[in-house]
Design a protein around this motif. Sequence first.
Motif, mmCIF file in Angstrom:
data_model
loop_
_atom_site.group_PDB
_atom_site.id
_atom_site.type_symbol
_atom_site.label_atom_id
_atom_site.label_comp_id
_atom_site.label_asym_id
_atom_site.label_seq_id
_atom_site.Cartn_x
_atom_site.Cartn_y
_atom_site.Cartn_z
ATOM 1 N N CYS A 1 -4.632 5.639 0.637
ATOM 2 C CA CYS A 1 -4.096 4.708 0.074
ATOM 3 C C CYS A 1 -3.205 5.273 -1.494
ATOM 4 C CB CYS A 1 -4.448 3.380 -0.079
ATOM 5 S SG CYS A 1 -3.305 2.088 -0.867
ATOM 6 N N CYS B 1 -4.385 -1.427 -4.609
ATOM 7 C CA CYS B 1 -4.173 -2.608 -4.107
ATOM 8 C C CYS B 1 -5.314 -3.438 -4.198
ATOM 9 C CB CYS B 1 -3.910 -2.135 -2.564
ATOM 10 S SG CYS B 1 -5.134 -1.146 -1.808
ATOM 11 N N HIS C 1 -9.676 -0.237 -3.297
ATOM 12 C CA HIS C 1 -8.413 0.530 -2.792
ATOM 13 C C HIS C 1 -9.013 1.929 -2.655
ATOM 14 C CE1 HIS C 1 -5.006 3.059 -3.834
ATOM 15 N NE2 HIS C 1 -5.613 3.554 -4.737
ATOM 16 N N HIS D 1 1.012 -1.118 0.049
ATOM 17 C CA HIS D 1 0.086 -0.034 0.013
ATOM 18 C C HIS D 1 0.835 1.294 -0.070
ATOM 19 C CE1 HIS D 1 -3.655 -2.340 1.114
ATOM 20 N NE2 HIS D 1 -2.889 -2.964 1.797
ATOM 21 N N MET E 1 -9.704 3.095 1.432
ATOM 22 C CA MET E 1 -8.769 3.237 2.332
ATOM 23 C C MET E 1 -8.487 4.640 2.936
ATOM 24 S SD MET E 1 -6.000 0.122 1.366
ATOM 25 C CE MET E 1 -5.108 0.629 2.996
ATOM 26 N N GLU F 1 -1.461 3.233 -3.291
ATOM 27 C CA GLU F 1 -0.656 2.274 -4.371
ATOM 28 C C GLU F 1 -2.101 1.564 -4.698
ATOM 29 O OE1 GLU F 1 2.900 1.219 -4.753
ATOM 30 O OE2 GLU F 1 2.052 -0.077 -6.198
#
Length: 176
Positions: A156, A160, A164, A117, A167, A158
């Motif tokens: 986040c 993921c 995602h 992440h 997050m 990245e």
Amino acid sequence: MLVQDAVWLISLMLMGLILLVFIVVYARSQQRQDDYTPLKDRAYRLRTRFFWVLVFTLIPVGLYTLIDLPYPEANAETRVDHVVDVVGYQWRWELSQTEFKAGETVLFRVSTADVNHGFGIYDENLRLMAQVQAMPGYTNRLRYTFDKPGTYKALCMEYCGTAHHGMISDIQVVAR
Ligand SMILES: [Cu+2]
């Protein structure tokens, strides 16, 4: 000493060695086999060479002190007001503390329980203020000082998985 620090130091020493070889080769390239130059001229030449060796040694040292490496104190655990553990999960953040006072410096120790992440801290206008990668098996450190009060967000950075975008964690910074 961290592995990265050791590797960095070894790299620096190797670079220094290569530089030294270049300097020696350069100095020797000026030499003649049968040198009938008067002694005082030779002394002068030596002084000139010494000058250049000094310059070539001082330039890297000077540059090194001038370069402002990112997150210079990220590894030091002193002089922080809080040490906060951050763990990334698919798909949420777990922070050991989410409330701070304005002006406080926080050291985030960031890791993940599953995949990669990216831990990004955004201000109220969703401007990125600081970020560090969250990697399985590693604890990456991020030091950040919350200058202004407000509701910051940890997002986040990245991709993921499917949730995602969900997050998001709030970080409350209250006025002193
Ligand atoms: Cu993520």
